[in-house]
Design a protein around this motif. Structure first.
Motif, PDB file in Angstrom:
ATOM      1  N   ALA A  28       0.998  -1.463   0.062  1.00 17.83           N
ATOM      2  CA  ALA A  28       0.295  -0.259  -0.114  1.00 17.83           C
ATOM      3  C   ALA A  28       0.531   1.594   0.248  1.00 17.83           C
ATOM      4  O   ALA A  28       0.328   1.769  -1.139  1.00 17.83           O
ATOM      5  CB  ALA A  28      -1.367  -0.083   1.088  1.00 17.83           C
ATOM      6  N   VAL A  29       1.912   1.194   0.667  1.00 13.34           N
ATOM      7  CA  VAL A  29       2.401   2.650   0.764  1.00 13.34           C
ATOM      8  C   VAL A  29       3.497   2.744  -0.030  1.00 13.34           C
ATOM      9  O   VAL A  29       3.363   3.788  -0.726  1.00 13.34           O
ATOM     10  CB  VAL A  29       3.819   2.025   1.650  1.00 13.34           C
ATOM     11  CG1 VAL A  29       5.071   3.224   1.597  1.00 13.34           C
ATOM     12  CG2 VAL A  29       2.635   2.305   3.060  1.00 13.34           C
ATOM     13  N   MET A  30       4.045   1.301  -0.560  1.00 13.85           N
ATOM     14  CA  MET A  30       4.449   1.397  -2.805  1.00 13.85           C
ATOM     15  C   MET A  30       3.210   1.812  -3.110  1.00 13.85           C
ATOM     16  O   MET A  30       4.160   3.081  -4.543  1.00 13.85           O
ATOM     17  CB  MET A  30       4.954   0.043  -2.980  1.00 13.85           C
ATOM     18  CG  MET A  30       6.190  -0.205  -2.337  1.00 13.85           C
ATOM     19  SD  MET A  30       6.310  -1.334  -2.526  1.00 13.85           S
ATOM     20  CE  MET A  30       7.007  -1.940  -4.183  1.00 13.85           C
ATOM     21  N   LEU A  31       1.881   1.915  -2.815  1.00 14.85           N
ATOM     22  CA  LEU A  31       1.225   2.309  -3.883  1.00 14.85           C
ATOM     23  C   LEU A  31       1.183   3.924  -4.260  1.00 14.85           C
ATOM     24  O   LEU A  31       0.932   4.109  -5.173  1.00 14.85           O
ATOM     25  CB  LEU A  31       0.443   1.663  -4.147  1.00 14.85           C
ATOM     26  CG  LEU A  31       0.036   0.223  -4.442  1.00 14.85           C
ATOM     27  CD1 LEU A  31      -1.214  -0.847  -4.399  1.00 14.85           C
ATOM     28  CD2 LEU A  31       0.348  -0.434  -6.083  1.00 14.85           C
ATOM     29  N   VAL A  32       1.027   4.071  -2.598  1.00  9.09           N
ATOM     30  CA  VAL A  32       1.106   5.507  -2.218  1.00  9.09           C
ATOM     31  C   VAL A  32       1.811   6.415  -2.731  1.00  9.09           C
ATOM     32  O   VAL A  32       1.617   7.792  -3.668  1.00  9.09           O
ATOM     33  CB  VAL A  32       0.889   5.478  -0.693  1.00  9.09           C
ATOM     34  CG1 VAL A  32       0.413   6.645  -0.485  1.00  9.09           C
ATOM     35  CG2 VAL A  32      -0.865   5.432  -0.932  1.00  9.09           C
ATOM     36  N   LEU A  33       3.329   5.683  -2.873  1.00 12.46           N
ATOM     37  CA  LEU A  33       4.062   6.161  -3.081  1.00 12.46           C
ATOM     38  C   LEU A  33       4.066   6.085  -5.074  1.00 12.46           C
ATOM     39  O   LEU A  33       5.724   6.683  -5.352  1.00 12.46           O
ATOM     40  CB  LEU A  33       5.799   6.410  -3.018  1.00 12.46           C
ATOM     41  CG  LEU A  33       5.176   7.030  -0.911  1.00 12.46           C
ATOM     42  CD1 LEU A  33       6.328   6.290  -0.097  1.00 12.46           C
ATOM     43  CD2 LEU A  33       4.677   8.378  -0.938  1.00 12.46           C
ATOM     44  N   GLY A  34       3.453   5.401  -5.713  1.00 10.77           N
ATOM     45  CA  GLY A  34       3.667   5.851  -6.631  1.00 10.77           C
ATOM     46  C   GLY A  34       4.416   5.080  -8.018  1.00 10.77           C
ATOM     47  O   GLY A  34       5.128   4.286  -8.951  1.00 10.77           O
TER      48      GLY A  34
END
Length: 334
Positions: free
Chosen positions: A142-148
């Motif tokens: 989720a953190v990876m997706l939020v940060l693009g």
């Protein structure tokens, strides 16, 4: 062994875990640490990507992938020992707690066999570890997706393999704690014995095996003689290379005893392929920063290069649980 009774015991053990304050606390801390490490990993990934594109990073010889975000997480779970702490925390009082509460005799007085009880407790604890580790990895994604950063299928496959290896690492610590819980009579003694064994197999045994094997098998490195600077230089270099090849083999053997070192070694080609290739080039006496003749390491490097360590990594939880199983089946409850 009755599978229906085993399923009931496993379900009850898992329910006890997820309703306990201990698991909730561990889950919150685990997700918090993995989230912070993921943010740091994303920053490192972006820096490596920029260095690769600009050609300024000599240590980045392959195009960075999204899996490399997990390098900080591997450090937290392995090098910093957080994975060991989680496994020990869930297993150190599984049976010693029953002994202290004097409930073990009562449980076994019912139509339940000993193998069903210990297997059910192990399955319930492993299910709790699956819940903790899977939740933490989903937080990282989720953190990876939020940060693009959007991983492709191959990268998701690599993340899945990394999760399995991380889970197995935590199960190893859990199996060790289960073993000490069977051996000792109190939970405090179980925890102390677990920590002592962890210290032994992480530090004392690898260092001892390395020093003893080096002294007995190969001794000191060869020294140049007076003729080495004329006609004997090639022969001296060959002896030196042979000595350090044997030395590296001894180091590999001694570090294979440490589950932390093995975990870091078998995850390195997945989370840090450039660093892994540089180390392999150095070992093979090649240009350390060359990637021209090498394929990018990845998941399959576990099979081709790290197969022996992978087998050792799988053996540790089997050995610990096997000892716990045999000891519990022979335990005198009087």
């Amino acid at each position: 062994m009755d599978l229906a009774r085993l399923a009931i015991i496993s379900q009850k053990e898992f329910s006890d875990h997820i309703r306990s304050r201990r698991l909730i606390f561990i889950l919150i801390i685990f997700c918090l640490i993995l989230g912070i490490k993921a943010a740091n990993g994303v920053a490192d990934y972006n820096e490596s990507l920029e260095a690769y594109k600009s050609g300024t990073g000599s240590l980045v010889i392959f195009l960075p992938s999204a899996v490399e975000v997990f390098s900080e997480i591997v450090n937290a779970i392995g090098s910093e020992g957080f994975g060991l702490i989680v496994g020990l925390a869930l297993g150190f009082d599984l049976l010693s707690g029953e002994k202290e509460g004097r409930t073990l005799k009562t449980i076994l007085s019912r139509p339940i066999y000993r193998d069903e009880l210990i297997n059910g407790k192990a399955i319930g604890g492993i299910a709790a570890l699956i819940l903790i580790s899977a939740t933490g990895f989903f937080i990282v994604l989720a953190v990876m997706l939020v940060l693009g950063i959007v991983p492709d299928f191959d990268e998701l496959f690599g993340i899945g393999i990394l999760w399995i290896l991380t889970l197995l690492f935590m199960i190893t610590a859990f199996s060790l704690a289960l073993m000490t819980s069977v051996i000792t009579k109190t939970s405090s003694n179980s925890l102390i014995l677990s920590l002592a064994i962890i210290f032994l197999i992480l530090f004392v045994l690898p260092l001892g095996v390395n020093n003893i094997a080096t002294e007995l098998l190969i001794g000191q490195p060869p020294l140049p003689s007076s003729d080495s600077f004329s006609s004997g230089m090639y022969e001296y270099q060959e002896k030196q290379k042979e000595y350090y090849d044997e030395k590296n083999a001894i180091i590999d053997l001694s570090t294979s005893i440490s589950i932390k070192e093995v975990y870091e070694d078998i995850t390195l080609p997945i989370v840090a392929p450039s660093s892994y290739q540089i180390s392999m080039n150095l070992r093979n006496s090649n240009d350390p920063f060359s990637s021209a003749t090498s394929e990018k390491p990845g998941v399959w490097s576990l099979v081709s290069d790290q197969f022996g360590k992978l087998i050792i990594f799988i053996m540790w939880p089997v050995i610990f649980f096997g000892i716990a199983y045999v000891r519990f089946m022979r335990l005198d409850l009087r």
